[in-house]
Design a protein around this motif. Structure first.
Motif, mmCIF file in Angstrom:
data_model
loop_
_atom_site.group_PDB
_atom_site.id
_atom_site.type_symbol
_atom_site.label_atom_id
_atom_site.label_comp_id
_atom_site.label_asym_id
_atom_site.label_seq_id
_atom_site.Cartn_x
_atom_site.Cartn_y
_atom_site.Cartn_z
ATOM 1 N N ASP A 48 0.844 -1.201 0.000
ATOM 2 C CA ASP A 48 0.000 0.000 0.000
ATOM 3 C C ASP A 48 0.876 1.245 0.000
ATOM 4 O O ASP A 48 1.829 1.338 0.768
ATOM 5 N N GLU A 49 0.551 2.198 -0.893
ATOM 6 C CA GLU A 49 1.397 3.391 -1.007
ATOM 7 C C GLU A 49 0.591 4.615 -1.418
ATOM 8 O O GLU A 49 -0.464 4.505 -2.026
ATOM 9 N N TRP A 55 -2.302 11.748 -9.466
ATOM 10 C CA TRP A 55 -3.113 10.990 -8.514
ATOM 11 C C TRP A 55 -2.855 11.392 -7.063
ATOM 12 O O TRP A 55 -3.170 10.636 -6.147
ATOM 13 N N LYS A 56 -2.300 12.565 -6.830
ATOM 14 C CA LYS A 56 -2.019 13.026 -5.472
ATOM 15 C C LYS A 56 -3.310 13.002 -4.645
ATOM 16 O O LYS A 56 -4.368 13.404 -5.124
ATOM 17 N N ARG A 68 -3.802 -3.346 -9.643
ATOM 18 C CA ARG A 68 -3.789 -2.414 -8.529
ATOM 19 C C ARG A 68 -5.218 -1.974 -8.234
ATOM 20 O O ARG A 68 -6.035 -1.863 -9.137
ATOM 21 N N VAL A 69 -5.483 -1.689 -6.978
ATOM 22 C CA VAL A 69 -6.730 -1.031 -6.611
ATOM 23 C C VAL A 69 -6.363 0.400 -6.225
ATOM 24 O O VAL A 69 -5.439 0.626 -5.450
ATOM 25 N N LEU A 70 -7.041 1.361 -6.840
ATOM 26 C CA LEU A 70 -6.818 2.774 -6.564
ATOM 27 C C LEU A 70 -7.964 3.259 -5.695
ATOM 28 O O LEU A 70 -9.128 3.021 -6.015
ATOM 29 N N TYR A 71 -7.629 3.938 -4.601
ATOM 30 C CA TYR A 71 -8.674 4.389 -3.702
ATOM 31 C C TYR A 71 -8.302 5.700 -3.038
ATOM 32 O O TYR A 71 -7.158 6.149 -3.087
ATOM 33 N N LYS A 72 -9.307 6.321 -2.440
ATOM 34 C CA LYS A 72 -9.119 7.585 -1.748
ATOM 35 C C LYS A 72 -9.820 7.497 -0.405
ATOM 36 O O LYS A 72 -10.916 6.934 -0.313
ATOM 37 N N ILE A 73 -9.194 8.028 0.620
ATOM 38 C CA ILE A 73 -9.785 8.052 1.954
ATOM 39 C C ILE A 73 -10.569 9.350 2.087
ATOM 40 O O ILE A 73 -10.009 10.432 1.929
ATOM 41 N N GLU A 74 -11.848 9.239 2.347
ATOM 42 C CA GLU A 74 -12.716 10.404 2.536
ATOM 43 C C GLU A 74 -13.055 10.499 4.017
ATOM 44 O O GLU A 74 -13.438 9.510 4.620
ATOM 45 N N MET A 81 -13.160 5.227 -0.661
ATOM 46 C CA MET A 81 -13.805 5.271 -1.973
ATOM 47 C C MET A 81 -12.904 4.578 -2.981
ATOM 48 O O MET A 81 -11.818 5.083 -3.288
ATOM 49 N N VAL A 82 -13.305 3.404 -3.475
ATOM 50 C CA VAL A 82 -12.524 2.675 -4.473
ATOM 51 C C VAL A 82 -12.783 3.328 -5.826
ATOM 52 O O VAL A 82 -13.915 3.384 -6.292
ATOM 53 N N ILE A 83 -11.720 3.835 -6.450
ATOM 54 C CA ILE A 83 -11.827 4.558 -7.708
ATOM 55 C C ILE A 83 -11.731 3.611 -8.903
ATOM 56 O O ILE A 83 -12.492 3.702 -9.851
ATOM 57 N N ASP A 84 -10.778 2.685 -8.853
ATOM 58 C CA ASP A 84 -10.541 1.837 -10.015
ATOM 59 C C ASP A 84 -9.761 0.595 -9.619
ATOM 60 O O ASP A 84 -9.045 0.592 -8.617
ATOM 61 N N ILE A 85 -9.913 -0.448 -10.397
ATOM 62 C CA ILE A 85 -9.051 -1.634 -10.334
ATOM 63 C C ILE A 85 -8.491 -1.748 -11.733
ATOM 64 O O ILE A 85 -9.230 -1.891 -12.695
ATOM 65 N N THR A 86 -7.186 -1.647 -11.846
ATOM 66 C CA THR A 86 -6.600 -1.550 -13.174
ATOM 67 C C THR A 86 -5.367 -2.426 -13.311
ATOM 68 O O THR A 86 -4.687 -2.681 -12.326
ATOM 69 N N ALA A 87 -5.132 -2.867 -14.523
ATOM 70 C CA ALA A 87 -3.889 -3.565 -14.827
ATOM 71 C C ALA A 87 -2.814 -2.483 -14.937
ATOM 72 O O ALA A 87 -2.950 -1.550 -15.703
#
Length: 94
Positions: A48-49, A55-56, A68-74, A81-87
């Motif tokens: 996790d990073e 994507w800041k 990867r799963v891209l997410y943001k903490i609200e 909030m899960v934004i995307d799951i991407t290769a």
């Protein structure tokens, strides 16, 4: 307890994931629900990073070598909030 909200496109992406990546994503959600992003940092396999540049403010966790799963903490301690799951694309842009 943390809540996880998925972007509406996540349901389509999940159907296209390889089974082993889908299992990792479900495990990722279990960890986040129970202990939040701090719990993800304790499990080395998720790597996790914090992201920079465009994507800041977002974070990324590995679901395998490629995905990867891209997410943001609200909020402070409540919502992921899960934004995307991407290769992940290793090619340089530009």
């Amino acid at each position: 307890m943390w809540e996880i909200f998925e972007h509406r496109r996540i349901s389509r992406r999940v159907r296209q994931l390889p089974p082993e990546v889908l299992k990792r994503y479900e495990k990722w959600k279990d960890v986040v629900r129970m202990s939040g992003p701090r719990g993800l940092r304790l499990i080395k396999g998720f790597y996790d990073e914090t992201l920079r540049g465009e994507w800041k403010g977002h974070r990324s966790s590995r679901l395998g070598n490629q995905y990867r799963v891209l997410y943001k903490i609200e909020g402070r301690d409540v919502l992921v909030m899960v934004i995307d799951i991407t290769a992940h694309d290793y090619r340089r842009k530009g």
